[in-house]
Design a protein around this motif. Sequence first.
Motif, PDB file in Angstrom:
ATOM      1  N   GLN A  38       6.221   2.894   2.717  1.00  0.00           N
ATOM      2  CA  GLN A  38       5.858   1.695   2.983  1.00  0.00           C
ATOM      3  C   GLN A  38       4.952   1.828   4.395  1.00  0.00           C
ATOM      4  O   GLN A  38       5.032   2.466   5.304  1.00  0.00           O
ATOM      5  N   PRO A  40       2.442   0.012   7.413  1.00  0.00           N
ATOM      6  CA  PRO A  40       2.871  -1.253   8.120  1.00  0.00           C
ATOM      7  C   PRO A  40       2.093  -2.522   7.548  1.00  0.00           C
ATOM      8  O   PRO A  40       1.000  -2.512   7.186  1.00  0.00           O
ATOM      9  N   GLY A  41       3.106  -3.381   7.705  1.00  0.00           N
ATOM     10  CA  GLY A  41       2.350  -4.846   7.121  1.00  0.00           C
ATOM     11  C   GLY A  41       2.434  -4.978   5.633  1.00  0.00           C
ATOM     12  O   GLY A  41       2.159  -5.943   5.118  1.00  0.00           O
ATOM     13  N   LYS A  42       2.945  -3.876   4.706  1.00  0.00           N
ATOM     14  CA  LYS A  42       2.840  -3.816   3.490  1.00  0.00           C
ATOM     15  C   LYS A  42       4.336  -3.704   3.021  1.00  0.00           C
ATOM     16  O   LYS A  42       5.444  -3.393   3.695  1.00  0.00           O
ATOM     17  N   GLU A  43       4.410  -4.164   1.603  1.00  0.00           N
ATOM     18  CA  GLU A  43       5.849  -3.995   0.930  1.00  0.00           C
ATOM     19  C   GLU A  43       5.989  -2.448   0.595  1.00  0.00           C
ATOM     20  O   GLU A  43       4.887  -1.837   0.175  1.00  0.00           O
ATOM     21  N   ARG A  44       7.229  -2.100   0.504  1.00  0.00           N
ATOM     22  CA  ARG A  44       7.483  -0.717   0.100  1.00  0.00           C
ATOM     23  C   ARG A  44       7.193  -0.815  -1.319  1.00  0.00           C
ATOM     24  O   ARG A  44       7.165  -1.446  -2.180  1.00  0.00           O
TER      25      ARG A  44
END
Length: 130
Positions: A38, A40-44
């Motif tokens: 994951q 930063p700012g993104k989905e896993r």
Amino acid sequence: VQLVESGGGLVQPGGSLRLSCAASGFTLDYYTIGWFRQAPGKEREGVSCISDSAGATYYVDSVKGRFTISIDAGKMTAYLQMNSLKPEDPALYYCARRPRDPSPHLRDAEIYDESEYDLWGQGTQVTVSS
């Protein structure tokens, strides 16, 4: 029962890292182990998984040819060897346990469906920077 990741760190673009996922309280032989990340700012997202009992490994397209997943059942540890690291690879990397082996015909979204994973580690940070 737990999973503990280690091996993250800072590496230059093109460099390598090997992540470890140490299992305790259960036997790796009976589970699939997956690696997720994951940023930063993104989905896993799922990256790779391995079923030692089925002799099967899976990779998403973005890491094929660069990452290698393996298991040392005797050491109760799964590994993710990451080579040729790119600027898009930095993230918090997690390992997770999947009780049911994924069928080979499944799409990535099904292989890495987080509802199929019942135990997660705390993550290890990978940073790629020159």
